[in-house]
Design a protein around this motif. Structure first.
Motif, mmCIF file in Angstrom:
data_model
loop_
_atom_site.group_PDB
_atom_site.id
_atom_site.type_symbol
_atom_site.label_atom_id
_atom_site.label_comp_id
_atom_site.label_asym_id
_atom_site.label_seq_id
_atom_site.Cartn_x
_atom_site.Cartn_y
_atom_site.Cartn_z
ATOM 1 N N ALA A 80 37.356 34.661 47.275
ATOM 2 C CA ALA A 80 36.681 33.378 47.498
ATOM 3 C C ALA A 80 35.253 33.684 47.932
ATOM 4 O O ALA A 80 35.034 34.377 48.924
ATOM 5 C CB ALA A 80 37.394 32.571 48.566
ATOM 6 N N CYS A 81 34.284 33.179 47.172
ATOM 7 C CA CYS A 81 32.870 33.383 47.475
ATOM 8 C C CYS A 81 32.312 32.113 48.099
ATOM 9 O O CYS A 81 32.470 31.034 47.534
ATOM 10 C CB CYS A 81 32.086 33.697 46.207
ATOM 11 S SG CYS A 81 32.652 35.166 45.361
ATOM 12 N N LEU A 94 38.951 37.651 50.931
ATOM 13 C CA LEU A 94 40.015 38.074 50.038
ATOM 14 C C LEU A 94 41.156 37.066 50.095
ATOM 15 O O LEU A 94 41.708 36.804 51.165
ATOM 16 C CB LEU A 94 40.498 39.462 50.466
ATOM 17 C CG LEU A 94 41.239 40.268 49.433
ATOM 18 C CD1 LEU A 94 40.360 40.510 48.217
ATOM 19 C CD2 LEU A 94 41.669 41.578 50.034
ATOM 20 N N VAL A 95 41.484 36.472 48.954
ATOM 21 C CA VAL A 95 42.569 35.487 48.889
ATOM 22 C C VAL A 95 43.859 36.158 48.452
ATOM 23 O O VAL A 95 44.925 35.897 48.989
ATOM 24 C CB VAL A 95 42.195 34.336 47.925
ATOM 25 C CG1 VAL A 95 43.338 33.363 47.779
ATOM 26 C CG2 VAL A 95 40.942 33.636 48.399
ATOM 27 N N ARG A 96 43.754 37.037 47.435
ATOM 28 C CA ARG A 96 44.926 37.756 46.932
ATOM 29 C C ARG A 96 44.557 39.224 46.761
ATOM 30 O O ARG A 96 43.518 39.535 46.210
ATOM 31 C CB ARG A 96 45.381 37.149 45.615
ATOM 32 C CG ARG A 96 46.567 37.853 45.009
ATOM 33 C CD ARG A 96 46.933 37.223 43.707
ATOM 34 N NE ARG A 96 48.213 36.563 43.885
ATOM 35 C CZ ARG A 96 48.807 35.866 42.955
ATOM 36 N NH1 ARG A 96 48.221 35.670 41.804
ATOM 37 N NH2 ARG A 96 49.966 35.315 43.186
ATOM 38 N N ASP A 130 35.982 30.553 43.564
ATOM 39 C CA ASP A 130 36.988 31.614 43.521
ATOM 40 C C ASP A 130 36.818 32.438 42.249
ATOM 41 O O ASP A 130 36.699 31.887 41.155
ATOM 42 C CB ASP A 130 38.401 31.036 43.555
ATOM 43 C CG ASP A 130 38.756 30.439 44.900
ATOM 44 O OD1 ASP A 130 37.980 30.636 45.852
ATOM 45 O OD2 ASP A 130 39.800 29.780 45.005
ATOM 46 N N VAL A 131 36.815 33.766 42.416
ATOM 47 C CA VAL A 131 36.668 34.689 41.299
ATOM 48 C C VAL A 131 37.950 35.503 41.195
ATOM 49 O O VAL A 131 38.418 36.067 42.187
ATOM 50 C CB VAL A 131 35.460 35.623 41.498
ATOM 51 C CG1 VAL A 131 35.279 36.535 40.304
ATOM 52 C CG2 VAL A 131 34.192 34.832 41.750
ATOM 53 N N THR A 132 38.512 35.568 39.981
ATOM 54 C CA THR A 132 39.759 36.296 39.749
ATOM 55 C C THR A 132 39.477 37.560 38.949
ATOM 56 O O THR A 132 38.773 37.513 37.939
ATOM 57 C CB THR A 132 40.755 35.409 38.981
ATOM 58 O OG1 THR A 132 40.965 34.214 39.729
ATOM 59 C CG2 THR A 132 42.078 36.117 38.781
ATOM 60 N N PHE A 133 40.034 38.661 39.413
ATOM 61 C CA PHE A 133 39.916 39.946 38.732
ATOM 62 C C PHE A 133 41.312 40.358 38.265
ATOM 63 O O PHE A 133 42.128 40.798 39.076
ATOM 64 C CB PHE A 133 39.374 41.018 39.679
ATOM 65 C CG PHE A 133 37.951 40.804 40.106
ATOM 66 C CD1 PHE A 133 36.923 41.462 39.471
ATOM 67 C CD2 PHE A 133 37.645 39.944 41.147
ATOM 68 C CE1 PHE A 133 35.613 41.274 39.864
ATOM 69 C CE2 PHE A 133 36.342 39.750 41.549
ATOM 70 C CZ PHE A 133 35.317 40.408 40.898
#
Length: 150
Positions: A80-81, A94-96, A130-133
């Motif tokens: 989460a930015c 850090l969310v996940r 939110d950015v997902t990698f």
């Protein structure tokens, strides 16, 4: 029978009038009522310059896959930015998590990103993006494999 009807008729009429809002039960000077009556400003979330495809291209260019010994790492790292009024990433959360090395690298990449700031009406405000990698076989991968029905 007639007494029951005479008793039920005023109750029915009263409930109909209340639903029709003929009676105003609000307290004068009620701050919550005043807030509800004000027009709401629209909120626009922060956007990465270039859209979703540009986010993926930026991630692929900046992300350096950390060395992993043992089993391959699989899963998603979600960061989460918090984007400030100028469009820069002020904080990352850090969310996940998948593995500590991948989490740190994902946060490093997120801190480099530039956004269009969030807006509340016409005013620039802080917002969350939110950015997902996606991590597959210990590498950043946006390739989705097709499933086969048997």
């Amino acid at each position: 029978m007639m007494r029951k009807l005479l008793f039920l008729f005023p109750l029915l009429a009263l409930s109909t009038l209340c639903r029709a809002q003929f009676f105003d039960f609000s307290v004068p000077g009620d701050p919550f009522m005043q807030r509800r009556q004000q027009p709401r400003e629209t909120y626009t979330a922060p956007e990465f310059k270039g859209g979703d495809k540009a986010v993926q291209a930026f991630q692929l260019k900046q992300f350096k896959n950390p060395a992993v010994d043992g089993r391959p790492v699989e899963g998603y790292v979600v960061v989460a930015c918090i984007v400030d009024e100028r469009g820069r990433v002020a904080e990352t959360h850090l969310v996940r998590s998948v593995a500590p090395a991948f989490d740190q690298e994902a946060q490093r990449v997120c801190r480099k990103m530039k956004f269009r700031p969030a807006r509340l009406g016409k005013k620039k405000v802080r917002g969350r993006f939110d950015v997902t990698f996606p991590i597959r076989r210990s590498r950043l991968s946006f390739v989705t494999l097709q499933t086969v029905d048997v």
